[in-house]
Design a protein around this motif. Structure first.
Motif, mmCIF file in Angstrom:
data_model
loop_
_atom_site.group_PDB
_atom_site.id
_atom_site.type_symbol
_atom_site.label_atom_id
_atom_site.label_comp_id
_atom_site.label_asym_id
_atom_site.label_seq_id
_atom_site.Cartn_x
_atom_site.Cartn_y
_atom_site.Cartn_z
ATOM 1 N N HIS A 125 0.883 -1.269 -0.118
ATOM 2 C CA HIS A 125 0.191 -0.053 0.029
ATOM 3 C C HIS A 125 0.850 1.347 -0.156
ATOM 4 O O HIS A 125 0.330 2.370 0.484
ATOM 5 C CB HIS A 125 -1.146 0.006 1.303
ATOM 6 N N MET A 127 2.419 4.609 -1.029
ATOM 7 C CA MET A 127 2.077 5.836 -2.117
ATOM 8 C C MET A 127 2.674 5.710 -3.346
ATOM 9 O O MET A 127 2.014 5.991 -4.510
ATOM 10 C CB MET A 127 2.104 7.158 -1.238
ATOM 11 N N LEU A 130 0.953 3.869 -6.526
ATOM 12 C CA LEU A 130 -0.388 4.157 -6.942
ATOM 13 C C LEU A 130 0.033 4.967 -8.333
ATOM 14 O O LEU A 130 0.649 5.645 -8.617
ATOM 15 C CB LEU A 130 -1.099 5.038 -5.994
ATOM 16 N N LEU A 138 -4.944 10.858 -3.430
ATOM 17 C CA LEU A 138 -4.241 10.893 -2.195
ATOM 18 C C LEU A 138 -3.308 12.089 -2.076
ATOM 19 O O LEU A 138 -3.054 12.490 -1.069
ATOM 20 C CB LEU A 138 -3.279 9.494 -2.141
ATOM 21 N N ASN A 291 -7.257 4.139 0.738
ATOM 22 C CA ASN A 291 -5.819 4.876 1.144
ATOM 23 C C ASN A 291 -5.982 5.705 2.480
ATOM 24 O O ASN A 291 -5.117 6.575 2.832
ATOM 25 C CB ASN A 291 -5.129 5.513 0.051
ATOM 26 N N GLU A 296 -3.650 2.521 6.581
ATOM 27 C CA GLU A 296 -2.787 2.939 5.111
ATOM 28 C C GLU A 296 -2.328 4.554 5.491
ATOM 29 O O GLU A 296 -1.108 4.534 4.919
ATOM 30 C CB GLU A 296 -4.025 3.087 4.210
ATOM 31 N N HIS A 300 1.649 5.540 4.970
ATOM 32 C CA HIS A 300 2.094 6.935 4.154
ATOM 33 C C HIS A 300 3.007 7.516 4.970
ATOM 34 O O HIS A 300 3.646 8.338 4.505
ATOM 35 C CB HIS A 300 0.877 7.543 3.611
#
Length: 510
Positions: A125, A127, A130, A138, A291, A296, A300
């Protein structure tokens, strides 16, 4: 039927030539596939089966990437090839080639991976994995973390941590040289913890955090062997614990922001905006968009930590190194800072004062140009990609655009450390050669925290130069590059430190 030991031995002897032939076939096939992918671009002609040149990479990363850059210089395309643990790799030193890769991060072209084995290390997951609208959404949600108000909060915290560590560094005495790398790294870790998570990490959690982050650091530059007892496995498990600790911070922050308390760290600014959005849309927090779960967001925040920690450590060390070797620059920095910020005022440097330190800002920008901390930005080719008219990057290739190499292209006398290129109005090299200034990336995945990183570097240069007298203990090769995992001086920046001011300022958030 049970075979006796002699019968087994005879069977093995009979099978040995066939097994050897099969293995030889696989090795030759692997070599042929490598040469086919390599095509006409420069790079080693013969590589060790499966391992490729990973031993050379681990043993001496600086030499390995220098050799790759030298190969790339032999090509008008500015690219070179190699092979590492079953992975075909390409280095691009040409700035326009790098821009082409940065601009084509999408499912049918390239995927930013941060590390050749990043998904295993960072998790699914992260960043950087993505694409498209999901990635844009996001980044939009992250925007409140880097507003002028938020950055002002962070610079206040940064100054307090910097001052605390400068005082500690000078307590050993001026005649005792110290290796600054570990000291700066510890200062940066505390800065990141305070800025990103604030008081939500208690003393015990901070100590665990420090240990786990060290495991992570070692795993980044280790062989990617995901088995018990190996550094890569310890790093992967450490990341899971670090994300867990930050997830807990997110949960605590969300409660405070729901109670309308003032934000005091990055997580607070993030949660404050989520609470605002939830109230305006009447959408319960438990039904968050993609996200945006606690876990999550914790992941991040770890991304921010990873991006800030070692890159800033690198830049701060090179700042000390370059100021020591350029006393004229150091003198100009001290003169500028002392006309703007008075040490005996016992006040924090304000945002307006920071903005008015034009020459010091130019020094900071030149430090990261001259020694770009993230020397390489690995991307995975998701599909075959037409990089040039004559070369198609094969699917599965790991491509390394090199901001470090780009930083030495176009600029006037790029091998010279020269802050005036960003300071003098008549030169304007920040505009003339901005396509070569890739230290923060480019395109949709350009570093979201670059203003934060530059603020930290400017503050450190200003405070360190003004408050500290320092002398570098130079030896042969001390300025050579060492990867740990970003680039640092090979001697870990060995310096003697003492207090320069009559007394250190007394600073607080009050």
């Amino acid at each position: 039927m049970k075979l006796s030991l002699p019968e087994i031995w005879v069977a093995l002897k009979l099978a040995a030539p066939y097994v050897a032939t099969f293995l030889a076939f696989l090795l030759i096939l692997e070599q042929i596939l490598y040469l086919k992918k390599k095509s006409h671009i420069p790079g080693p002609t013969i590589v060790v089966p499966f391992l490729g040149n990973v031993i050379n990479l681990v043993r001496d990363p600086a030499k390995f990437w220098d050799d790759q850059a030298d190969y790339a210089k032999l090509s008008p395309l500015g690219i070179s090839a190699n092979y590492i643990i079953g992975k075909f790799i390409i280095l691009t030193r040409d700035s326009e080639m790098s821009h082409k890769i940065f601009a084509n991060v999408r499912p049918d072209a390239f995927q930013l991976i941060g590390h050749p084995f990043g998904k295993k290390l960072f998790g699914e997951h992260n960043m950087i994995y993505l694409y498209g609208q999901e990635h844009k959404d996001l980044r939009r949600r992250m925007a409140p973390n880097f507003t002028p108000k938020a950055l002002a909060t962070y610079t206040d915290i940064q100054q307090l941590v910097i001052l605390k560590h400068l005082i500690r560094w000078t307590e050993t005495g001026s005649n005792i040289p110290v290796k600054l790398r570990l000291l700066v790294r510890e200062m940066n870790l505390e800065t990141s913890q305070n800025v990103f998570a604030g008081s939500y990490l208690d003393k015990e959690a901070r100590q665990r955090f420090k240990v786990d982050y060290n495991y992570f650091n070692l795993g980044v530059i280790a062989l990617p062997i995901d088995l018990p007892g190996f550094a890569f496995r310890r790093a992967r498990l450490a990341v899971d614990r670090l994300v867990g600790a930050l997830t807990n911070c997110v949960e605590q922050s969300k409660k405070k922001m729901l109670a309308d308390e003032e934000p005091k760290c990055l997580v607070d600014y993030w949660m404050q905006d989520m609470v605002r959005e939830e109230r305006e849309s009447d959408t319960p927090l438990e039904f968050q968009p993609p996200n945006c779960s606690n876990r999550e967001i914790g992941a991040h925040v770890f991304d921010f930590l990873f991006a800030a920690q070692d890159a800033s450590t690198s830049s701060l060390l090179w700042a000390v190194t370059l100021l020591d070797s350029h006393p004229d620059v150091l003198m100009k920095v001290r003169k500028e800072v002392e006309t703007i910020w008075k040490v005996d005022s016992n006040t924090l440097i304000t945002q307006d004062q920071l903005a008015s330190m034009k020459y010091t800002q130019a020094v900071a920008r030149e430090v990261v140009r001259y020694r770009a901390p993230a020397t390489l930005v690995p991307h995975l080719a998701r599909e075959d990609f037409q990089l040039t008219e004559k070369y198609i990057v094969p699917k599965g290739t790991i491509v390394f655009p090199s901001p470090y190499e780009s930083s030495f292209q176009g600029f006037t006398n790029p091998e010279n450390f020269d802050p005036d290129r960003f300071f003098l109005e008549e030169r304007r090299e920040d505009q003339l050669y901005r396509r070569n200034y890739l230290v923060f990336g480019a395109g949709g995945h350009q570093c979201v925290g670059q203003r934060y990183a530059l603020n930290l570097l400017v503050l450190f240069i200003a405070m360190f130069s003004t408050l500290i007298e320092f002398k570098r203990h130079r030896t042969d090769g001390c300025d050579d590059l060492a990867f740990c995992p970003t680039i640092c001086p090979k001697d870990d920046c060995l310096v003697s430190l003492s207090r320069r001011c009559a007394k250190f300022p007394s600073l607080s958030l009050d």
